[in-house]
Design a protein around this motif. Structure first.
Motif, PDB file in Angstrom:
ATOM      1  N   GLU A 204       0.835  -1.207   0.000  1.00  0.00           N
ATOM      2  CA  GLU A 204       0.000   0.000   0.000  1.00  0.00           C
ATOM      3  C   GLU A 204       0.875   1.264   0.000  1.00  0.00           C
ATOM      4  OE1 GLU A 204      -2.835   0.015   3.109  1.00  0.00           O
ATOM      5  OE2 GLU A 204      -3.843  -1.828   2.422  1.00  0.00           O
ATOM      6  N   LEU A 205       1.948   1.243   0.791  1.00  0.00           N
ATOM      7  CA  LEU A 205       2.844   2.393   0.848  1.00  0.00           C
ATOM      8  C   LEU A 205       3.507   2.644  -0.500  1.00  0.00           C
ATOM      9  CD1 LEU A 205       4.193   4.579   2.563  1.00  0.00           C
ATOM     10  CD2 LEU A 205       5.965   2.904   3.169  1.00  0.00           C
ATOM     11  N   ALA A 206       3.948   1.548  -1.135  1.00  0.00           N
ATOM     12  CA  ALA A 206       4.575   1.692  -2.450  1.00  0.00           C
ATOM     13  C   ALA A 206       3.588   2.248  -3.460  1.00  0.00           C
ATOM     14  CB  ALA A 206       5.119   0.347  -2.904  1.00  0.00           C
ATOM     15  N   ALA A 207       2.338   1.783  -3.371  1.00  0.00           N
ATOM     16  CA  ALA A 207       1.308   2.245  -4.312  1.00  0.00           C
ATOM     17  C   ALA A 207       1.030   3.732  -4.106  1.00  0.00           C
ATOM     18  CB  ALA A 207       0.051   1.422  -4.144  1.00  0.00           C
ATOM     19  N   SER A 208       0.925   4.216  -2.845  1.00  0.00           N
ATOM     20  CA  SER A 208       0.625   5.633  -2.586  1.00  0.00           C
ATOM     21  C   SER A 208       1.787   6.529  -3.007  1.00  0.00           C
ATOM     22  CB  SER A 208       0.305   5.837  -1.098  1.00  0.00           C
ATOM     23  OG  SER A 208       1.433   5.490  -0.309  1.00  0.00           O
ATOM     24  N   SER A 209       3.022   6.087  -2.817  1.00  0.00           N
ATOM     25  CA  SER A 209       4.201   6.865  -3.226  1.00  0.00           C
ATOM     26  C   SER A 209       4.242   7.033  -4.741  1.00  0.00           C
ATOM     27  CB  SER A 209       5.460   6.166  -2.717  1.00  0.00           C
ATOM     28  OG  SER A 209       6.608   6.836  -3.173  1.00  0.00           O
ATOM     29  N   LEU A 210       3.902   5.967  -5.451  1.00  0.00           N
ATOM     30  CA  LEU A 210       3.905   6.014  -6.910  1.00  0.00           C
ATOM     31  C   LEU A 210       2.832   6.982  -7.417  1.00  0.00           C
ATOM     32  CD1 LEU A 210       5.262   4.813  -9.420  1.00  0.00           C
ATOM     33  CD2 LEU A 210       3.511   3.019  -9.400  1.00  0.00           C
ATOM     34  N   GLU A 215       1.263  12.360  -9.657  1.00  0.00           N
ATOM     35  CA  GLU A 215       0.549  13.631  -9.457  1.00  0.00           C
ATOM     36  C   GLU A 215       1.535  14.802  -9.571  1.00  0.00           C
ATOM     37  OE1 GLU A 215      -1.371  13.360  -5.723  1.00  0.00           O
ATOM     38  OE2 GLU A 215      -2.906  11.919  -6.414  1.00  0.00           O
ATOM     39  N   GLN A 216       2.726  14.581  -9.002  1.00  0.00           N
ATOM     40  CA  GLN A 216       3.752  15.641  -9.080  1.00  0.00           C
ATOM     41  C   GLN A 216       4.164  15.894 -10.525  1.00  0.00           C
ATOM     42  OE1 GLN A 216       7.367  14.763  -6.909  1.00  0.00           O
ATOM     43  NE2 GLN A 216       7.134  16.666  -5.749  1.00  0.00           N
ATOM     44  N   GLY A 221       3.902  19.303 -15.440  1.00  0.00           N
ATOM     45  CA  GLY A 221       3.488  19.451 -16.843  1.00  0.00           C
ATOM     46  C   GLY A 221       2.564  20.654 -17.034  1.00  0.00           C
ATOM     47  N   ALA A 222       1.635  20.838 -16.115  1.00  0.00           N
ATOM     48  CA  ALA A 222       0.698  21.967 -16.209  1.00  0.00           C
ATOM     49  C   ALA A 222       1.437  23.306 -16.064  1.00  0.00           C
ATOM     50  CB  ALA A 222      -0.373  21.820 -15.129  1.00  0.00           C
ATOM     51  N   SER A 223       2.396  23.350 -15.139  1.00  0.00           N
ATOM     52  CA  SER A 223       3.172  24.585 -14.936  1.00  0.00           C
ATOM     53  C   SER A 223       3.973  24.944 -16.182  1.00  0.00           C
ATOM     54  CB  SER A 223       4.103  24.393 -13.731  1.00  0.00           C
ATOM     55  OG  SER A 223       4.906  25.542 -13.542  1.00  0.00           O
ATOM     56  N   ALA A 224       4.540  23.956 -16.793  1.00  0.00           N
ATOM     57  CA  ALA A 224       5.324  24.188 -18.015  1.00  0.00           C
ATOM     58  C   ALA A 224       4.427  24.721 -19.129  1.00  0.00           C
ATOM     59  CB  ALA A 224       6.016  22.897 -18.438  1.00  0.00           C
TER      60      ALA A 224
END
Length: 237
Positions: A204-210, A215-216, A221-224
């Protein structure tokens, strides 16, 4: 051992009810082992006695055949002597003819004696033949009973061993309480469950980090894109 005794023992042993004997025995296996020894010994003794009885019967049969053959031979000699007497008498030799007639009478007497001996032996031979047949049949039944005894003994031993194994297994199982959390099995099960929970948490931790990394990346991409459009506006003005 007389023939009557042999026949009686053979008949008695052949009719033995093994199941009834087993029901009465305190130790069936020991009783079967003893029965097997007794049967083996009795069969050996009975075989020797039956062999002697058969041998005596064969001697009587041989004597009977010899008596029958002797009677036939004496009859042929009597006929030959009688014919010779008739031949001599026809030739005028009455004295010699009487001699051959006397020989014929002697031969006929021997023939009658041989026939009598043969006839006298026939009832005894018939009786002994019946006894031998019964003895042989009894021996066959005894041997079949011995085979049955051995089979019963083997079956009993196998069942006893199987029962011992089952009892040992049940004793071992009864000493393990799988519902007791303080038992070795209970502690091992708890350890396994903790390891499983730990692995689940890591997944679960690995999944949330990914997900956060993706999201980051989307935010970058949006900022660029915003920067690019701003540069385009400035250029257009």
């Amino acid at each position: 051992m007389t023939k009557q005794t042999v026949l009686g023992r053979v008949t008695q042993l052949a009719k033995a009810n093994i199941n009834a004997l087993l029901d009465q025995a305190e130790d069936p296996q020991k009783m079967l082992d003893q029965l097997i020894r007794d049967y083996t010994s009795n069969i050996s003794e009975a075989e020797q006695a039956v062999a002697t009885t058969i041998g005596n019967l064969r001697l009587m049969e041989q004597d009977h055949r010899e008596d029958v053959a002797a009677a036939e031979e004496w009859g042929e000699k009597a006929l030959a002597a009688s014919r010779k007497a008739d031949e001599l008498r026809a030739g005028g030799s009455a004295a010699d003819a009487d001699t051959f007639d006397n020989l014929a009478k002697v031969a006929l007497g021997r023939q009658l004696q041989s026939e009598k001996e043969a006839k006298t032996a026939e009832p005894t031979i018939a009786s002994q033949t019946e006894v031998v047949d019964k003895l042989r049949s009894g021996l066959d039944r005894m041997k079949a009973k011995l085979t049955e005894l051995r089979s019963k003994r083997d079956e009993l031993v196998a069942r006893a061993k199987s029962a011992q194994v089952q009892n040992r297994m049940m004793d071992s199982v009864s000493n393990i309480d799988v519902l007791d959390p303080t038992s070795e099995i209970g502690r091992f099960e708890d350890k396994v469950r903790r390891e499983e929970a730990k692995a689940l948490g890591k997944r679960e931790l690995a999944a949330s980090s990914l997900d956060a990394q993706f999201e980051q990346l989307d935010a970058l991409g949006a900022s660029a894109e915003v920067e690019a459009r701003l540069a385009a506006l400035k250029t257009a003005s």
